[in-house]
Design a protein around this motif. Structure first.
Motif, PDB file in Angstrom:
ATOM      1  N   UNK A  74      36.824   2.082  29.941  1.00 31.75           N
ATOM      2  CA  UNK A  74      35.970   1.042  30.505  1.00 31.75           C
ATOM      3  C   UNK A  74      36.195  -0.300  29.814  1.00 31.75           C
ATOM      4  N   UNK A  75      36.530  -0.296  28.525  1.00 30.74           N
ATOM      5  CA  UNK A  75      36.805  -1.554  27.823  1.00 30.74           C
ATOM      6  C   UNK A  75      38.010  -2.277  28.417  1.00 30.74           C
ATOM      7  N   UNK A  76      39.058  -1.540  28.719  1.00 27.97           N
ATOM      8  CA  UNK A  76      40.256  -2.134  29.305  1.00 27.97           C
ATOM      9  C   UNK A  76      39.956  -2.631  30.720  1.00 27.97           C
ATOM     10  N   UNK A  77      39.186  -1.852  31.491  1.00 25.19           N
ATOM     11  CA  UNK A  77      38.824  -2.287  32.836  1.00 25.19           C
ATOM     12  C   UNK A  77      37.957  -3.542  32.790  1.00 25.19           C
ATOM     13  N   UNK A  78      37.096  -3.633  31.808  1.00 25.79           N
ATOM     14  CA  UNK A  78      36.259  -4.824  31.636  1.00 25.79           C
ATOM     15  C   UNK A  78      37.132  -6.047  31.336  1.00 25.79           C
ATOM     16  N   UNK A  79      38.118  -5.861  30.483  1.00 28.68           N
ATOM     17  CA  UNK A  79      39.052  -6.951  30.180  1.00 28.68           C
ATOM     18  C   UNK A  79      39.799  -7.370  31.444  1.00 28.68           C
ATOM     19  N   UNK A  80      40.261  -6.396  32.215  1.00 29.68           N
ATOM     20  CA  UNK A  80      40.945  -6.681  33.485  1.00 29.68           C
ATOM     21  C   UNK A  80      40.065  -7.569  34.366  1.00 29.68           C
ATOM     22  N   UNK A  81      38.792  -7.189  34.511  1.00 25.50           N
ATOM     23  CA  UNK A  81      37.874  -7.957  35.365  1.00 25.50           C
ATOM     24  C   UNK A  81      37.669  -9.373  34.831  1.00 25.50           C
ATOM     25  N   UNK A  82      37.650  -9.535  33.516  1.00 25.38           N
ATOM     26  CA  UNK A  82      37.400 -10.850  32.909  1.00 25.38           C
ATOM     27  C   UNK A  82      38.584 -11.809  33.073  1.00 25.38           C
ATOM     28  N   UNK A  83      39.795 -11.285  33.037  1.00 28.38           N
ATOM     29  CA  UNK A  83      40.965 -12.182  33.044  1.00 28.38           C
ATOM     30  C   UNK A  83      41.617 -12.340  34.413  1.00 28.38           C
TER      31      UNK A  83
END
Length: 148
Positions: A74-83
């Motif tokens: 979920x941390x990586x997916x959150x980063x994906x959504x942010x950038x």
């Protein structure tokens, strides 16, 4: 038969047969003993997130859309959504615009998903190019990426 059994049977049929129309799926369900209409099947397909993809023996077939969450934290997916700023496509090419310096990160996420529709990715500084196997596969990939 229950809705849960019907949904499970739909997934079973989609995994084991190339079904390219809702009418064909409805007919198969009726043959399996389910009392359904095409409208019910349409609602079930939406609930299951069923999409069209390139078939082997038919031009298209229905499949359950792959989900990114199965493979990536979920941390990586959150980063994906942010950038990720935008996702667009032309034919079988998909362009993802990111914040400066983040195209490699988004490419890593997409590569980690192991989507069968993707031939490969090429990342620059703020732009990622995704090459899909076909135009319809590009539509599937765009839908998946936008749902993350």
């Amino acid at each position: 038969m229950s809705k849960k059994q019907r949904l499970e049977k739909i997934l079973y049929l989609l995994e084991n047969f190339e079904i390219d129309t809702q009418e064909e799926l409805t007919e198969r369900l009726i043959n399996e003993g389910f009392n359904v209409s095409q409208a019910t099947v349409s609602r079930d397909m939406a609930e299951l997130n069923v999409i069209k993809s390139t078939g082997n023996s038919k031009k298209f077939k229905y499949i359950k859309a792959p989900t990114a969450k199965n493979n990536i934290s979920e941390n990586i997916l959150s980063l994906y959504r942010q950038v990720t700023l935008s996702i667009s496509s032309a034919n079988n090419l998909i362009v993802v615009k990111t914040l400066s310096g983040n195209a490699n990160t988004v490419g890593m996420v997409i590569d980690a998903m192991h989507l069968p529709q993707v031939l490969g990715t090429i990342a620059g500084d703020d732009t990622l190019l995704i090459v899909a196997k076909s135009n319809s596969d590009a539509e599937v990939v765009v839908k998946i990426l936008r749902s993350i």
